[in-house]
Write an enzyme that holds these catalytic residues in place. Structure first.
Site, PDB file in Angstrom:
ATOM      1  CG  ASN A 156       3.638 -11.078   1.874  1.00 54.01           C
ATOM      2  OD1 ASN A 156       2.702 -10.280   1.947  1.00 54.01           O
ATOM      3  ND2 ASN A 156       4.727 -10.851   1.137  1.00 54.01           N
TER       4      ASN A 156
ATOM      5  CB  VAL B 206      13.436   0.195   0.251  1.00 55.17           C
ATOM      6  CG1 VAL B 206      14.129  -0.780   1.185  1.00 55.17           C
ATOM      7  CG2 VAL B 206      13.431   1.596   0.828  1.00 55.17           C
TER       8      VAL B 206
ATOM      9  CG  PHE C 278       6.569   1.027   6.325  1.00 56.45           C
ATOM     10  CD1 PHE C 278       5.480   0.986   7.169  1.00 56.45           C
ATOM     11  CD2 PHE C 278       6.843   2.197   5.643  1.00 56.45           C
ATOM     12  CE1 PHE C 278       4.664   2.094   7.324  1.00 56.45           C
ATOM     13  CE2 PHE C 278       6.045   3.312   5.788  1.00 56.45           C
ATOM     14  CZ  PHE C 278       4.947   3.261   6.627  1.00 56.45           C
TER      15      PHE C 278
END
Length: 417
Positions: free
Chosen positions: A223, A322, A337
């Site tokens: 990405n 996460v 995030f």
């Protein structure tokens, strides 16, 4: 040695220039000190002015140059006592044999020698002289006296001298002297941060950048993440007194000063590195990395050759790093995030609850001014309900400034916890 300039505090440097051919290096030194953000004022002896003009230093430093002890005009402005009080460090470069002798014997017959006796700031001397003058017993005796008085003596370099001699006595290069000054203040600032900083003593792990999921030996899925936000946060956490480990995907960024870096490529490698950090001890986990949601089910052993107009590649879901860390029994304070292109706050608030995070920062990466490659960002911060903290809007600013605000938000949440 490189330094993150954001963690070096603003300081006032007096650069004292004495008589010697090495005075030309001092002009470059002014520029190098200013590169580190220091405010520089120059003091010159009469001997120094025989080699280089005050006007040169005034132009380079942006400040008036001080040359006389009893100058009514100077005393009406920043007199020698105010100058002595203004300094956070006095650097004498080059330091002549005569000046060293004056310092050692407590003479005060000019501006510099008076300043030396009047200041409480640390004093550094960088001797520069003929190799025989350096080796003379009187010079070495005077230097020993200065060391005993608390003066920091920077050893001269060896090499060919202007007089043709070869030996010790050359003033170190301006870049090296400026780095030594920066290192001194960085170390002092770090000691304060480790004791009084917002994250003093905390162990922080940050993931940053993209991951690459291999298709074959030459192709991969990835990405647009540059890792800039994560690297800025690593620097901010370190400046706040934390011990910081940065688990970084493939990015072209320098490691922030003082930060330990672990390089990874794939999502699985990033997860393994993150779990290892958890085992070693982690108080705060910040997941800024843009981890690929899927990886190729079977990576081809050799480069896939073109055959036909279509290629089918089977993908399997990557673990959510996460969320995995947040499920551990000894879980750290979890910061997520969310980089979204629409319904940003709605998706972020949902992730906060679904992944059992303590805090989440979200931004709209569809905006061209704060996208992946931008040096600026704007974020909204949400906290878990148990913290009783209102959401925070972080207005558009540099990623360094945003990082400092995020550190403050983490600190406030930890206080609540």
């Amino acid at each position: 040695m490189s330094f993150d300039l954001s963690v070096i505090p603003h300081k006032n440097i007096i650069l004292a220039v004495t008589g010697g051919i090495a005075a030309y290096k001092s002009a470059i030194l002014v520029r190098r000190l200013k590169d580190f953000g220091f405010d520089v004022r120059v003091v010159m002896t009469h001997g120094a002015q025989a080699f280089i003009t005050p006007l040169t230093f005034q132009a380079l430093s942006g400040n008036p140059v001080h040359t006389e002890l009893l100058d009514p005009e100077a005393e009406a402005g920043m007199g020698h006592i105010e100058l002595a009080r203004w300094a956070d460090l006095v650097l004498v470069a080059p330091a002549s044999c005569d000046t060293i002798a004056k310092f050692a014997n407590g003479l005060a017959d000019d501006l510099l020698s008076t300043l030396y006796l009047a200041t409480k700031a640390p004093v550094w001397v960088a001797p520069a002289m003929n190799q025989q003058m350096w080796a003379a017993k009187a010079t070495q005796r005077n230097l020993q006296t200065l060391v005993e008085d608390g003066v920091h003596v920077i050893m001269p370099d060896a090499g060919e001298q202007a007089c043709g001699d070869v030996g010790l006595g050359r003033m170190p290069e301006p870049e090296d002297l400026a780095r030594q000054v920066a290192a001194y203040f960085h170390k002092a600032q770090r000691a304060i941060a480790e004791k009084f900083g917002l994250l003093a003593g905390k162990r922080v792990t940050i993931t940053a950048g993209p991951t690459r999921e291999a298709i074959d030996p030459v192709r991969y899925i990835s990405n647009h993440s540059t890792g800039k936000m994560g690297f800025a946060l690593a620097a901010a956490c370190y400046a706040a007194g934390a011990k910081v480990t940065l688990v970084a995907g493939p990015v072209s960024l320098d490691t922030p000063n003082g930060v330990e870096r672990i390089n990874v490529k794939s999502a699985m490698q990033m997860l393994d590195a993150s779990m290892n950090q958890l085992e070693e001890g982690c108080d705060i986990f910040i997941a800024t990395a843009a981890v690929a949601d899927y990886r190729v089910a079977e990576v081809a052993e050799h480069k896939i050759k073109k055959a036909g107009d279509e290629l089918a590649v089977s993908l399997v879901k990557n673990p959510d790093i996460v969320a995995t860390i947040a499920q551990q029994q000894q879980r750290p304070f979890m910061v997520g995030f969310a980089a979204e292109t629409r319904n940003v706050e709605e998706y972020a608030a949902g992730k906060l609850v679904a992944k059992k995070l303590d805090m989440i920062a979200c931004n709209d990466v569809s905006r061209p001014d704060i996208g992946f490659a931008s040096d600026e960002n704007a974020m909204t911060v949400f906290f878990a309900q148990s913290y009783h903290l209102e959401k925070r809007e972080l207005e558009k600013a540099s990623k360094q400034e945003i990082s400092q605000q995020l550190v403050e938000a983490i600190h406030d949440a930890l206080l609540q916890k």
